[in-house]
Design a protein around this motif. Structure first.
Motif, PDB file in Angstrom:
ATOM      1  N   CYS A   1     -12.124   9.500 -12.895  1.00  0.00           N
ATOM      2  CA  CYS A   1     -11.672  10.481 -13.887  1.00  0.00           C
ATOM      3  C   CYS A   1     -11.574   9.846 -15.276  1.00  0.00           C
ATOM      4  O   CYS A   1     -11.735  10.529 -16.295  1.00  0.00           O
ATOM      5  CB  CYS A   1     -10.310  11.046 -13.497  1.00  0.00           C
ATOM      6  N   ALA A   2     -11.279   8.536 -15.319  1.00  0.00           N
ATOM      7  CA  ALA A   2     -11.108   7.868 -16.617  1.00  0.00           C
ATOM      8  C   ALA A   2     -12.452   7.477 -17.230  1.00  0.00           C
ATOM      9  O   ALA A   2     -12.525   7.158 -18.419  1.00  0.00           O
ATOM     10  CB  ALA A   2     -10.236   6.634 -16.445  1.00  0.00           C
ATOM     11  N   ASP A   3     -13.533   7.543 -16.452  1.00  0.00           N
ATOM     12  CA  ASP A   3     -14.854   7.096 -16.908  1.00  0.00           C
ATOM     13  C   ASP A   3     -15.466   8.141 -17.850  1.00  0.00           C
ATOM     14  O   ASP A   3     -15.802   9.250 -17.436  1.00  0.00           O
ATOM     15  CB  ASP A   3     -15.750   6.878 -15.676  1.00  0.00           C
TER      16      ASP A   3
ATOM     17  N   LEU B   1       0.828  -1.196   0.000  1.00  0.00           N
ATOM     18  CA  LEU B   1       0.000   0.000   0.000  1.00  0.00           C
ATOM     19  C   LEU B   1       0.865   1.249   0.000  1.00  0.00           C
ATOM     20  O   LEU B   1       0.697   2.147  -0.832  1.00  0.00           O
ATOM     21  CB  LEU B   1      -0.885  -0.009   1.253  1.00  0.00           C
ATOM     22  N   ARG B   2       1.822   1.286   0.949  1.00  0.00           N
ATOM     23  CA  ARG B   2       2.587   2.524   1.149  1.00  0.00           C
ATOM     24  C   ARG B   2       3.565   2.790   0.016  1.00  0.00           C
ATOM     25  O   ARG B   2       3.872   3.941  -0.294  1.00  0.00           O
ATOM     26  CB  ARG B   2       3.337   2.443   2.483  1.00  0.00           C
ATOM     27  N   THR B   3       4.065   1.731  -0.630  1.00  0.00           N
ATOM     28  CA  THR B   3       5.082   1.937  -1.656  1.00  0.00           C
ATOM     29  C   THR B   3       4.490   2.007  -3.057  1.00  0.00           C
ATOM     30  O   THR B   3       5.060   2.637  -3.931  1.00  0.00           O
ATOM     31  CB  THR B   3       6.143   0.820  -1.622  1.00  0.00           C
ATOM     32  N   GLN B   4       3.339   1.351  -3.291  1.00  0.00           N
ATOM     33  CA  GLN B   4       2.848   1.250  -4.667  1.00  0.00           C
ATOM     34  C   GLN B   4       1.616   2.085  -4.970  1.00  0.00           C
ATOM     35  O   GLN B   4       1.236   2.232  -6.120  1.00  0.00           O
ATOM     36  CB  GLN B   4       2.546  -0.216  -5.004  1.00  0.00           C
ATOM     37  N   VAL B   5       0.950   2.602  -3.908  1.00  0.00           N
ATOM     38  CA  VAL B   5      -0.301   3.297  -4.174  1.00  0.00           C
ATOM     39  C   VAL B   5      -0.048   4.607  -4.925  1.00  0.00           C
ATOM     40  O   VAL B   5       0.973   5.261  -4.730  1.00  0.00           O
ATOM     41  CB  VAL B   5      -1.080   3.540  -2.861  1.00  0.00           C
ATOM     42  N   ASN B   6      -0.945   4.951  -5.823  1.00  0.00           N
ATOM     43  CA  ASN B   6      -0.845   6.192  -6.585  1.00  0.00           C
ATOM     44  C   ASN B   6      -1.954   7.148  -6.184  1.00  0.00           C
ATOM     45  O   ASN B   6      -2.967   6.732  -5.646  1.00  0.00           O
ATOM     46  CB  ASN B   6      -0.983   5.897  -8.069  1.00  0.00           C
ATOM     47  N   PHE B   7      -1.727   8.414  -6.473  1.00  0.00           N
ATOM     48  CA  PHE B   7      -2.803   9.383  -6.354  1.00  0.00           C
ATOM     49  C   PHE B   7      -3.113   9.871  -7.756  1.00  0.00           C
ATOM     50  O   PHE B   7      -2.190  10.130  -8.536  1.00  0.00           O
ATOM     51  CB  PHE B   7      -2.391  10.533  -5.437  1.00  0.00           C
ATOM     52  N   CYS B   8      -4.400   9.955  -8.059  1.00  0.00           N
ATOM     53  CA  CYS B   8      -4.825  10.367  -9.395  1.00  0.00           C
ATOM     54  C   CYS B   8      -4.247  11.751  -9.720  1.00  0.00           C
ATOM     55  O   CYS B   8      -4.332  12.673  -8.893  1.00  0.00           O
ATOM     56  CB  CYS B   8      -6.353  10.402  -9.449  1.00  0.00           C
ATOM     57  N   ASP B   9      -3.638  11.901 -10.883  1.00  0.00           N
ATOM     58  CA  ASP B   9      -3.024  13.173 -11.273  1.00  0.00           C
ATOM     59  C   ASP B   9      -4.044  14.301 -11.338  1.00  0.00           C
ATOM     60  O   ASP B   9      -3.715  15.463 -11.126  1.00  0.00           O
ATOM     61  CB  ASP B   9      -2.380  13.045 -12.666  1.00  0.00           C
ATOM     62  N   THR B  10      -5.284  13.955 -11.662  1.00  0.00           N
ATOM     63  CA  THR B  10      -6.299  14.976 -11.869  1.00  0.00           C
ATOM     64  C   THR B  10      -7.007  15.337 -10.558  1.00  0.00           C
ATOM     65  O   THR B  10      -7.038  16.491 -10.157  1.00  0.00           O
ATOM     66  CB  THR B  10      -7.346  14.473 -12.882  1.00  0.00           C
ATOM     67  N   CYS B  11      -7.594  14.321  -9.900  1.00  0.00           N
ATOM     68  CA  CYS B  11      -8.460  14.639  -8.753  1.00  0.00           C
ATOM     69  C   CYS B  11      -7.818  14.294  -7.409  1.00  0.00           C
ATOM     70  O   CYS B  11      -8.408  14.538  -6.368  1.00  0.00           O
ATOM     71  CB  CYS B  11      -9.800  13.924  -8.902  1.00  0.00           C
ATOM     72  N   HIS B  12      -6.615  13.668  -7.401  1.00  0.00           N
ATOM     73  CA  HIS B  12      -5.882  13.336  -6.186  1.00  0.00           C
ATOM     74  C   HIS B  12      -6.556  12.264  -5.342  1.00  0.00           C
ATOM     75  O   HIS B  12      -6.227  12.085  -4.169  1.00  0.00           O
ATOM     76  CB  HIS B  12      -5.591  14.592  -5.352  1.00  0.00           C
ATOM     77  N   ASN B  13      -7.520  11.561  -5.927  1.00  0.00           N
ATOM     78  CA  ASN B  13      -8.106  10.407  -5.246  1.00  0.00           C
ATOM     79  C   ASN B  13      -7.068   9.289  -5.239  1.00  0.00           C
ATOM     80  O   ASN B  13      -6.193   9.241  -6.084  1.00  0.00           O
ATOM     81  CB  ASN B  13      -9.352   9.961  -6.042  1.00  0.00           C
ATOM     82  N   ILE B  14      -7.160   8.385  -4.264  1.00  0.00           N
ATOM     83  CA  ILE B  14      -6.240   7.246  -4.242  1.00  0.00           C
ATOM     84  C   ILE B  14      -6.625   6.302  -5.367  1.00  0.00           C
ATOM     85  O   ILE B  14      -7.805   6.033  -5.594  1.00  0.00           O
ATOM     86  CB  ILE B  14      -6.313   6.551  -2.872  1.00  0.00           C
ATOM     87  N   SER B  15      -5.607   5.793  -6.050  1.00  0.00           N
ATOM     88  CA  SER B  15      -5.867   5.000  -7.251  1.00  0.00           C
ATOM     89  C   SER B  15      -4.671   4.100  -7.514  1.00  0.00           C
ATOM     90  O   SER B  15      -3.555   4.409  -7.107  1.00  0.00           O
ATOM     91  CB  SER B  15      -6.089   5.960  -8.413  1.00  0.00           C
ATOM     92  N   ASP B  16      -4.880   2.972  -8.161  1.00  0.00           N
ATOM     93  CA  ASP B  16      -3.748   2.111  -8.500  1.00  0.00           C
ATOM     94  C   ASP B  16      -3.066   2.578  -9.783  1.00  0.00           C
ATOM     95  O   ASP B  16      -1.921   2.234 -10.044  1.00  0.00           O
ATOM     96  CB  ASP B  16      -4.204   0.656  -8.655  1.00  0.00           C
ATOM     97  N   ALA B  17      -3.779   3.356 -10.607  1.00  0.00           N
ATOM     98  CA  ALA B  17      -3.214   3.848 -11.865  1.00  0.00           C
ATOM     99  C   ALA B  17      -2.960   5.355 -11.727  1.00  0.00           C
ATOM    100  O   ALA B  17      -3.458   5.988 -10.798  1.00  0.00           O
ATOM    101  CB  ALA B  17      -4.198   3.586 -12.993  1.00  0.00           C
ATOM    102  N   PRO B  18      -2.205   5.956 -12.661  1.00  0.00           N
ATOM    103  CA  PRO B  18      -1.962   7.407 -12.590  1.00  0.00           C
ATOM    104  C   PRO B  18      -3.253   8.216 -12.755  1.00  0.00           C
ATOM    105  O   PRO B  18      -3.313   9.381 -12.377  1.00  0.00           O
ATOM    106  CB  PRO B  18      -1.020   7.687 -13.754  1.00  0.00           C
TER     107      PRO B  18
END
Lengths: 206, 206
Positions: free
Chosen positions: B73-75, B51-68
């Protein structure tokens, strides 16, 4: 709950397996870790893994210990004829912090509780009987909590020790020091009166 | 507390760093893990590290996300002209679970709180302003909790957006659905009356 990240979902699942921690609390803890520096999470995970893989239990008294023999059992200054029977490591810590006990311990690892599927075989009772038979034990002190399970366990061990010359005793029950009589429950107050001690003895104990 | 094992001591120290968990609770959790199969602890530690090393935050809305870029936002089916401003991921989950919102989000990561040393710079406010300026945003919905910090943050963002053609709104406050009027606090009930809506509108919303 539907998480936007699988990693968060997995972490919340694992944290919420701990007793008394639900999904919401787990999420709060996980989000807290995400806000903290990365090395805090690394240290936490590392400490848990080390604990679970490297911790030892004392061969003699089954207390948690870093060595095969715990510090208390290894201490030559302690009274080796006296064994206090407790449920788990927290009770050892509680009794040690009183500074009033200089004997050894025996950690049962639980209480006999058929409801939870814990029989005498799951506890370290056989090892206690062996200690009494092989070492020079003079007295066993029962210090389990006074619930039905605790009383059952005490009685089971007492029966197992029948025929050996060892003395058995149990810690005294009564009104807590500093408590008002009027707020005490009747069972405790009743026992306090039944098991009264000579006044001179109470002067010595403090 | 004095532990008979350094490993237990370290684990308790690390666990008790978590918010709302003291030394005693930490010890209870640690002893619980010791009684469980080893792989439960391994899975827990692994999930936290991942979790701590691999989790991403969405570039657009800063929500926690596994992808950039997060799933919301991608929907392509969501209303990209509408942005709901929330404090953290839990608020996103709460609003998503209503099934009533089809716009995007913006996760601030906190509220302006000088007492806790959190200024506008610590939050993702600049990124929100940039979204409003660069994307075709029609309306911003403030959905922060109605505390002093929440109101301050709302007002700060409102001021930052002055001069842009974007509309701002705030979620409605009022008596909860199913609540009795007599138990409601005066402020909430007062607002409920001030911000009353046409009766026909209330028929549509359910």
């Amino acid at each position: 709950m539907d998480f936007s990240s699988k990693l968060v979902g997995q972490a919340v699942d694992e944290v919420s397996r701990l007793p008394g921690i639900g999904k919401r609390t787990a999420l709060r803890l996980v989000l807290h870790l995400l806000k903290q520096p990365q090395d805090q999470t690394v240290r936490l995970a590392d400490a848990l893994i080390k604990l679970r893989t490297q911790v030892n239990f004392c061969d003699t008294c089954h207390n948690i210990s870093d060595a095969p023999r715990c510090e208390i059992c290894a201490d030559r200054n302690r009274d080796r004829q006296l064994i206090c029977v407790v449920e788990d490591i927290r009770d050892v810590m509680a009794i040690e912090s009183t500074g009033q006990y200089r004997g050894l311990y025996h950690v049962l690892g639980g209480k006999i509780s058929p409801m939870d599927g814990i029989g005498p075989g799951e506890l370290t009772i056989q090892s206690l009987v062996q200690r009494v038979e092989e070492d020079e034990v003079n007295e066993i002190i029962f210090a389990l909590s006074s619930t039905m399970e605790g009383d059952t366990t005490n009685f089971y061990i007492y029966k197992q020790l029948e025929g050996t010359p060892v003395k058995t005793s149990t810690i005294s029950r009564g009104i807590s020091v500093g408590d008002e009589l009027e707020y005490a429950d009747e069972v405790t107050l009743g026992r306090s009166i039944l098991h009264r001690i000579p006044f001179e003895n109470s002067l010595k104990s403090s």
